[in-house]
Design an enzyme around this catalytic site. Structure first.
Site, PDB file in Angstrom:
ATOM      1  N   GLY A  88       0.776  -1.242   0.000  1.00  0.00           N
ATOM      2  CA  GLY A  88       0.000   0.000   0.000  1.00  0.00           C
ATOM      3  C   GLY A  88       0.800   1.280   0.000  1.00  0.00           C
ATOM      4  O   GLY A  88       0.363   2.288   0.550  1.00  0.00           O
ATOM      5  N   SER A  89       1.953   1.296  -0.702  1.00  0.00           N
ATOM      6  CA  SER A  89       2.695   2.563  -0.724  1.00  0.00           C
ATOM      7  C   SER A  89       1.993   3.605  -1.605  1.00  0.00           C
ATOM      8  O   SER A  89       2.083   4.805  -1.335  1.00  0.00           O
ATOM      9  CB  SER A  89       4.143   2.347  -1.164  1.00  0.00           C
ATOM     10  OG  SER A  89       4.227   1.984  -2.518  1.00  0.00           O
ATOM     11  N   ASN A  90       1.281   3.160  -2.641  1.00  0.00           N
ATOM     12  CA  ASN A  90       0.494   4.124  -3.430  1.00  0.00           C
ATOM     13  C   ASN A  90      -0.721   4.603  -2.643  1.00  0.00           C
ATOM     14  O   ASN A  90      -1.131   5.765  -2.770  1.00  0.00           O
ATOM     15  CB  ASN A  90       0.078   3.520  -4.768  1.00  0.00           C
ATOM     16  CG  ASN A  90       1.202   3.566  -5.777  1.00  0.00           C
ATOM     17  OD1 ASN A  90       1.540   4.621  -6.304  1.00  0.00           O
ATOM     18  ND2 ASN A  90       1.824   2.415  -6.033  1.00  0.00           N
TER      19      ASN A  90
ATOM     20  N   ILE B 200     -10.075  -7.756 -12.855  1.00  0.00           N
ATOM     21  CA  ILE B 200     -11.435  -7.225 -12.747  1.00  0.00           C
ATOM     22  C   ILE B 200     -12.231  -7.630 -13.982  1.00  0.00           C
ATOM     23  O   ILE B 200     -11.752  -7.475 -15.112  1.00  0.00           O
ATOM     24  CB  ILE B 200     -11.326  -5.696 -12.592  1.00  0.00           C
ATOM     25  CG1 ILE B 200     -10.777  -5.436 -11.200  1.00  0.00           C
ATOM     26  CG2 ILE B 200     -12.618  -4.999 -12.854  1.00  0.00           C
ATOM     27  CD1 ILE B 200     -10.991  -4.080 -10.680  1.00  0.00           C
TER      28      ILE B 200
ATOM     29  N   ASN C 271      -6.267   2.735 -12.860  1.00  0.00           N
ATOM     30  CA  ASN C 271      -5.195   1.836 -12.412  1.00  0.00           C
ATOM     31  C   ASN C 271      -3.833   2.491 -12.619  1.00  0.00           C
ATOM     32  O   ASN C 271      -3.652   3.305 -13.519  1.00  0.00           O
ATOM     33  CB  ASN C 271      -5.252   0.526 -13.218  1.00  0.00           C
ATOM     34  CG  ASN C 271      -4.255  -0.502 -12.723  1.00  0.00           C
ATOM     35  OD1 ASN C 271      -4.027  -0.647 -11.530  1.00  0.00           O
ATOM     36  ND2 ASN C 271      -3.641  -1.219 -13.658  1.00  0.00           N
TER      37      ASN C 271
ATOM     38  N   HIS D  18       0.016   1.270 -13.483  1.00  0.00           N
ATOM     39  CA  HIS D  18       0.755   0.095 -13.938  1.00  0.00           C
ATOM     40  C   HIS D  18       2.238   0.449 -14.049  1.00  0.00           C
ATOM     41  O   HIS D  18       2.602   1.465 -14.647  1.00  0.00           O
ATOM     42  CB  HIS D  18       0.227  -0.397 -15.294  1.00  0.00           C
ATOM     43  CG  HIS D  18       0.934  -1.636 -15.733  1.00  0.00           C
ATOM     44  ND1 HIS D  18       0.627  -2.872 -15.231  1.00  0.00           N
ATOM     45  CD2 HIS D  18       1.989  -1.816 -16.568  1.00  0.00           C
ATOM     46  CE1 HIS D  18       1.454  -3.770 -15.748  1.00  0.00           C
ATOM     47  NE2 HIS D  18       2.281  -3.148 -16.567  1.00  0.00           N
TER      48      HIS D  18
HETATM   49  C1  GRF Z   1       3.075  -0.790  -7.690  1.00  0.00           C
HETATM   50  O1  GRF Z   1       4.301  -0.949  -8.363  1.00  0.00           O
HETATM   51  C2  GRF Z   1       1.949  -0.542  -8.666  1.00  0.00           C
HETATM   52  O2  GRF Z   1       2.325   0.195  -9.789  1.00  0.00           O
HETATM   53  C3  GRF Z   1       1.581  -1.949  -9.083  1.00  0.00           C
HETATM   54  O3  GRF Z   1       1.704  -2.719  -7.899  1.00  0.00           O
HETATM   55  C4  GRF Z   1       2.623  -2.075  -7.011  1.00  0.00           C
HETATM   56  C5  GRF Z   1       1.883  -1.808  -5.744  1.00  0.00           C
HETATM   57  O4  GRF Z   1       2.699  -1.264  -4.749  1.00  0.00           O
HETATM   58  N1  GRF Z   1       0.279  -1.994  -9.704  1.00  0.00           N
HETATM   59  P1  GRF Z   1       2.052  -0.657  -3.439  1.00  0.00           P
HETATM   60  O5  GRF Z   1       1.182  -1.753  -2.803  1.00  0.00           O
HETATM   61  O6  GRF Z   1       1.258   0.549  -3.812  1.00  0.00           O
HETATM   62  O7  GRF Z   1       3.222  -0.323  -2.551  1.00  0.00           O
END
Ligand code: GRF
Length: 202
Positions: A15-17, A86, A105, A107
């Protein structure tokens, strides 16, 4: 002030994003409310959401997820490391208009190169000199929807996959909130070229 954009964030891992979107909301960069965090498995992102007092919902069952979030009146569904594919039915339930879904999304490659899983590894092992990050609307074909934004970076001097990933993640954490800002404020148009659509900020 205009009303907050109501979003659900979909995760499967660390969950870093999710962190970067959450922090962008806290700092006022994004005028949004995370109504729910959806996960297909227990994971670190769920623990973070619980600490942040964001409601969570864990299920691998798509109909259960649809039934749970449909009444939430969401403006957008934000995929942030969600590993489950999905279905077309799911997307049909969350259409923005005739052209776009409400699902976005991130990617970790310059699509259409390196779709699917482990894209930083795919790029590094292929030996490309540059790779990048793509933000796109979700369509039934995996990693194939209308592109909103891309950022490119050099991996020529990366010694290992960890270098590539940390460089890429730093870019992801900027690009996702920045792109969501103009998407949430509807400051974009949908353009077509050939048989494809893409999305461009005003
Ligand atoms: C990220 O590299 C994102 O682009 C991909 O999965 C990874 C998720 O990382 N879809 P995080 O869980 O957000 O740290």
């Amino acid at each position: 002030m205009s009303s907050k954009t109501r979003i659900a964030i979909f995760v499967s891992g660390r969950g870093s994003n999710f962190d970067s979107i959450y922090e962008s909301i806290l700092s006022g960069q994004l005028n949004a409310e995370i109504v729910c965090l959806v996960a297909d498995r227990p994971c670190l992102a769920v623990e973070k959401a619980t600490t942040r007092q964001i409601p969570t919902f864990i299920s691998k069952n798509e109909s259960e997820v649809i039934n749970h979030i449909k009444p939430m009146n969401l403006d957008f569904l934000i995929l942030a490391g969600y590993k489950k594919i999905i279905s077309a039915t799911f997307i049909e339930n969350f259409k923005r208009d005739s052209q776009l879904s409400k699902i976005i999304n991130i990617h970790p490659s310059l699509l259409p190169a390196f779709p699917g899983l482990h894209s930083y590894a795919q790029a590094f092992n292929y030996g490309v000199k540059f790779t990048g990050v793509t933000i796109h609307f979700v369509v039934p074909d995996v990693d194939a929807g209308p592109i909103c934004a891309q950022a490119v970076f050099s991996i020529e001097d990366c010694l290992n996959l960890e270098d590539v990933e940390s460089r890429g993640l730093a870019i992801e954490h900027q690009l996702y909130p920045n792109t969501l800002k103009w998407i949430f404020s509807n400051q974009f148009s949908v353009k077509s070229r050939g048989s494809r659509f893409y999305v461009q900020p005003h």
